[in-house]
Design an enzyme around this catalytic site. Structure first.
Site, PDB file in Angstrom:
ATOM      1  N   ARG A   1      -9.908   2.172 -23.095  1.00  0.00           N
ATOM      2  CA  ARG A   1     -10.319   1.031 -23.318  1.00  0.00           C
ATOM      3  C   ARG A   1      -9.431  -0.258 -22.062  1.00  0.00           C
ATOM      4  O   ARG A   1     -10.046  -0.776 -21.591  1.00  0.00           O
ATOM      5  CB  ARG A   1     -10.414   0.287 -24.624  1.00  0.00           C
ATOM      6  CG  ARG A   1     -12.313   0.580 -25.281  1.00  0.00           C
ATOM      7  CD  ARG A   1     -11.498  -0.038 -26.838  1.00  0.00           C
ATOM      8  NE  ARG A   1     -12.751   0.248 -27.443  1.00  0.00           N
ATOM      9  CZ  ARG A   1     -12.450  -0.124 -28.416  1.00  0.00           C
ATOM     10  NH1 ARG A   1     -11.802  -0.852 -29.151  1.00  0.00           N
ATOM     11  NH2 ARG A   1     -14.027  -0.089 -29.042  1.00  0.00           N
TER      12      ARG A   1
ATOM     13  N   HIS B   1       0.299  -0.729   0.253  1.00  0.00           N
ATOM     14  CA  HIS B   1       0.140  -0.077   0.134  1.00  0.00           C
ATOM     15  C   HIS B   1       0.737   1.559  -0.108  1.00  0.00           C
ATOM     16  O   HIS B   1       1.994   1.037   0.350  1.00  0.00           O
ATOM     17  CB  HIS B   1      -1.318  -0.142   1.243  1.00  0.00           C
ATOM     18  CG  HIS B   1      -1.980  -1.097   0.851  1.00  0.00           C
ATOM     19  ND1 HIS B   1      -3.521  -0.754   2.056  1.00  0.00           N
ATOM     20  CD2 HIS B   1      -2.714  -1.718   0.132  1.00  0.00           C
ATOM     21  CE1 HIS B   1      -3.865  -1.820   1.467  1.00  0.00           C
ATOM     22  NE2 HIS B   1      -3.289  -2.327   0.057  1.00  0.00           N
TER      23      HIS B   1
ATOM     24  N   ARG C   1      -6.080  -3.028 -28.950  1.00  0.00           N
ATOM     25  CA  ARG C   1      -5.308  -3.471 -29.477  1.00  0.00           C
ATOM     26  C   ARG C   1      -4.342  -2.193 -29.428  1.00  0.00           C
ATOM     27  O   ARG C   1      -4.068  -0.957 -29.762  1.00  0.00           O
ATOM     28  CB  ARG C   1      -5.758  -3.030 -31.209  1.00  0.00           C
ATOM     29  CG  ARG C   1      -6.997  -4.079 -30.748  1.00  0.00           C
ATOM     30  CD  ARG C   1      -7.655  -4.617 -32.388  1.00  0.00           C
ATOM     31  NE  ARG C   1      -8.446  -3.413 -33.377  1.00  0.00           N
ATOM     32  CZ  ARG C   1      -9.636  -2.956 -32.661  1.00  0.00           C
ATOM     33  NH1 ARG C   1     -10.064  -3.616 -32.399  1.00  0.00           N
ATOM     34  NH2 ARG C   1     -10.005  -1.890 -33.131  1.00  0.00           N
TER      35      ARG C   1
ATOM     36  N   GLY D   1     -24.129   4.189 -29.104  1.00  0.00           N
ATOM     37  CA  GLY D   1     -25.619   5.453 -30.051  1.00  0.00           C
ATOM     38  C   GLY D   1     -26.406   5.865 -28.413  1.00  0.00           C
ATOM     39  O   GLY D   1     -26.460   6.021 -27.545  1.00  0.00           O
ATOM     40  N   PRO D   2     -27.157   6.580 -29.869  1.00  0.00           N
ATOM     41  CA  PRO D   2     -27.428   7.788 -29.567  1.00  0.00           C
ATOM     42  C   PRO D   2     -28.742   6.875 -28.038  1.00  0.00           C
ATOM     43  O   PRO D   2     -29.154   7.546 -27.182  1.00  0.00           O
ATOM     44  CB  PRO D   2     -28.255   8.455 -30.065  1.00  0.00           C
ATOM     45  CG  PRO D   2     -27.534   8.620 -31.353  1.00  0.00           C
ATOM     46  CD  PRO D   2     -26.705   7.206 -31.068  1.00  0.00           C
TER      47      PRO D   2
ATOM     48  N   CYS E   1      -5.468   1.765   6.396  1.00  0.00           N
ATOM     49  CA  CYS E   1      -6.617   0.159   6.298  1.00  0.00           C
ATOM     50  C   CYS E   1      -6.201  -0.090   8.108  1.00  0.00           C
ATOM     51  O   CYS E   1      -4.271  -0.515   8.185  1.00  0.00           O
ATOM     52  CB  CYS E   1      -6.396  -0.704   5.295  1.00  0.00           C
ATOM     53  SG  CYS E   1      -4.709  -0.753   5.130  1.00  0.00           S
TER      54      CYS E   1
ATOM     55  N   ASP F   1     -21.998  -0.412 -37.530  1.00  0.00           N
ATOM     56  CA  ASP F   1     -19.974  -0.529 -37.619  1.00  0.00           C
ATOM     57  C   ASP F   1     -19.542  -2.170 -37.010  1.00  0.00           C
ATOM     58  O   ASP F   1     -18.252  -2.313 -37.476  1.00  0.00           O
ATOM     59  CB  ASP F   1     -20.037  -0.024 -36.266  1.00  0.00           C
ATOM     60  CG  ASP F   1     -20.035   1.465 -35.838  1.00  0.00           C
ATOM     61  OD1 ASP F   1     -20.526   1.982 -37.118  1.00  0.00           O
ATOM     62  OD2 ASP F   1     -20.066   1.704 -35.275  1.00  0.00           O
TER      63      ASP F   1
ATOM     64  N   THR G   1     -25.364  -1.035 -32.677  1.00  0.00           N
ATOM     65  CA  THR G   1     -23.898  -0.637 -33.345  1.00  0.00           C
ATOM     66  C   THR G   1     -23.360  -1.440 -34.121  1.00  0.00           C
ATOM     67  O   THR G   1     -22.069  -2.274 -35.064  1.00  0.00           O
ATOM     68  CB  THR G   1     -22.955  -0.217 -31.540  1.00  0.00           C
ATOM     69  OG1 THR G   1     -23.623   1.635 -31.566  1.00  0.00           O
ATOM     70  CG2 THR G   1     -21.685   0.437 -31.670  1.00  0.00           C
TER      71      THR G   1
ATOM     72  N   GLU H   1       1.412   3.585   1.827  1.00  0.00           N
ATOM     73  CA  GLU H   1       2.172   3.922   3.645  1.00  0.00           C
ATOM     74  C   GLU H   1       3.223   3.110   4.174  1.00  0.00           C
ATOM     75  O   GLU H   1       3.862   3.942   3.800  1.00  0.00           O
ATOM     76  CB  GLU H   1       1.210   4.502   4.327  1.00  0.00           C
ATOM     77  CG  GLU H   1      -0.459   4.905   4.452  1.00  0.00           C
ATOM     78  CD  GLU H   1      -1.723   4.122   3.913  1.00  0.00           C
ATOM     79  OE1 GLU H   1      -1.375   2.448   2.645  1.00  0.00           O
ATOM     80  OE2 GLU H   1      -2.265   4.445   4.134  1.00  0.00           O
TER      81      GLU H   1
END
Ligand SMILES: NC(=O)c1ccc[n+]([C@@H]2O[C@H](COP(=O)([O-])OP(=O)(O)OC[C@H]3O[C@@H](n4cnc5c(N)ncnc54)[C@H](OP(=O)(O)O)[C@@H]3O)[C@@H](O)[C@H]2O)c1
Length: 392
Positions: free
Chosen positions: A201, A66, A224, A311-312, A91, A217, A213, A68
């Site tokens: 991503r 951690h 990648r 998409g919208p 913690c 698409d 989509t 600290e």
């Protein structure tokens, strides 16, 4: 080229030394983004009695030490009598991979600990602070509290709200379009932005799209050309299983498809044969896959960061259900000028950062109505994009 155009709250705040050192601890913590999850990002700065920084550390990787103990180990002189600035309460519980930090802080002889925020985990919240005080250490709480809580918003979503932290992402043209006429796929963002999307991503646990989509698409939904610390689950919401069996997202397996009882069992079986996992959910009134149940299932599968590339229609559904925490919008200067092209939804959330990406602008928005919203602070992902999370 990435250039910091405007990040209102990330610049050094004028004010007390406590604020400045905590700001540095936050910047350090942000360096852990993408590697520490499902743990929270935490940073720690140790300041000697002469006001100089003598040590610092951050939680670097899940299962690793951690912040600290790292900061204590890095001290250039004895930490005895020094002050530690730590973004999250140290913690004290032992049911985890690493030893608790409170005994290490006490053993180091620190005189004062400044804590940004308490652990949101109800069984441990406040216990670390109490134990430090019982050991005679002065503890001051809440320095940059909202900023420190915002830093751990994804952790809070997981621990308290039992759902992933949800980021919506899309690209839009200067005239507000997300695709060409009749939804035809067009390249809106530039190459640098697309590369950045793969990096973003790679720091998430799952990518989710709506079936339209997939139909328009035919995306792969992979990260990648970038290093990835953890598996990336691909998810499609497809109430009636309209996606083709030849969809590229099915390549390589490991795809989760959510549908409703309106879907044909034969179609579900055919998708399973293609390696997909198909989960049927009860649709409720809307007759579409219920988003809250999807998030509950993804939480059950340890998804902490969910990236939705909608998409919208799906974007509007997440916003209307108040189930999104953040949005990344790549704004292109390009005008598409195509009649009948779908438009991006309008967001009335505050923009907390805008980064120039070789002519495109990546704007980060935070949802002020999100259950884990604490303040309009640019995220660790933006700090990573800018490469400015080095602290100081
Ligand atoms: N510029 C960008 O960044 C970007 C990103 C993504 C997409 N796009 C473009 O956007 C267009 C597609 O957008 P779209 O708005 O038509 O569709 P979408 O948002 O991709 O998908 C919407 C569909 O998902 C399904 N769905 C399942 N559960 C849902 C729920 N709870 N709420 C909402 N939808 C749910 C619905 O179909 P069922 O009822 O059949 O389940 C719905 O029609 C394409 O032209 C694509 O190229 C652009």
């Amino acid at each position: 080229m990435l250039r910091h155009r405007q990040i209102p709250r990330m610049s050094k705040l004028p004010g007390s030394l406590d604020v400045q050192f905590m700001r540095r601890a936050i910047a350090l913590a942000m360096r852990g983004r993408g590697a520490v999850e499902p743990n929270p990002m935490v940073g720690c700065v140790i300041v000697g009695s002469d006001g100089q920084v003598i040590g610092q550390g951050f939680h670097q990787v899940f299962g690793g030490p951690h912040a600290e103990p790292q900061a204590i180990a890095s001290c250039t002189q004895s930490p005895r009598g020094a002050t530690a600035y730590v973004t999250l309460e140290p913690c004290c519980h032992t049911d985890k991979k690493t030893p608790p930090c409170v005994p290490a802080v006490i053993a180091a002889g620190l005189a004062r600990v400044v804590v940004g925020c308490n652990d949101p985990n109800p069984p441990v919240a406040g216990r670390g602070v109490r134990l430090l005080r019982e050991a005679g250490i002065r503890v001051d709480e809440g320095v940059l509290g909202p900023q420190c809580r915002q830093l751990i918003a994804p952790f809070t979503a997981r621990i308290v709200h039992r759902r992933p932290y949800v980021t919506l992402k899309w690209a839009r043209s200067a005239d507000g379009k997300v695709a060409g006429a009749a939804g035809r796929r067009v390249q809106i963002s530039n190459e640098a932005s697309r590369r950045l999307v793969h990096e973003l991503r790679a720091r998430c646990d799952a990518i989710l799209v709506g079936v339209n989509t997939v139909l328009a698409d035919d995306p792969l939904l992979t990260a990648r050309g970038v290093a990835r610390m953890r598996p990336l689950l691909r998810v499609v919401l497809d109430s009636r299983l309209r996606m083709p069996l030849t969809a590229r997202v099915l390549e390589g397996g490991g795809v989760l498809v959510f549908c409703t009882s309106a879907a044909s069992p034969d179609r579900a079986e055919a998708l399973r044969q293609r390696g997909a996992e198909v989960i049927g959910l009860s649709a409720g009134d809307g007759a579409r896959v219920p988003l809250d149940a999807v998030l509950a299932e993804l939480h059950r599968r340890n998804v902490m960061h969910l990236l939705v590339e909608p998409g919208p229609t799906l974007a509007a559904a997440f916003v209307a259900a108040n189930l999104a925490d953040r949005a990344w919008v790549f704004r292109s200067p390009r005008v598409l000028g195509e009649a009948g092209a779908p438009s991006a939804i309008a967001l009335d959330w505050p923009a907390v950062a805008a980064v120039d990406v070789a002519g495109d602008t990546l704007v980060e928005y935070l949802n002020p109505a999100s259950a884990v919203y604490c303040c309009a602070e640019a995220s660790a992902d933006i700090a990573k994009v800018l490469g400015c999370a080095a602290g100081g």
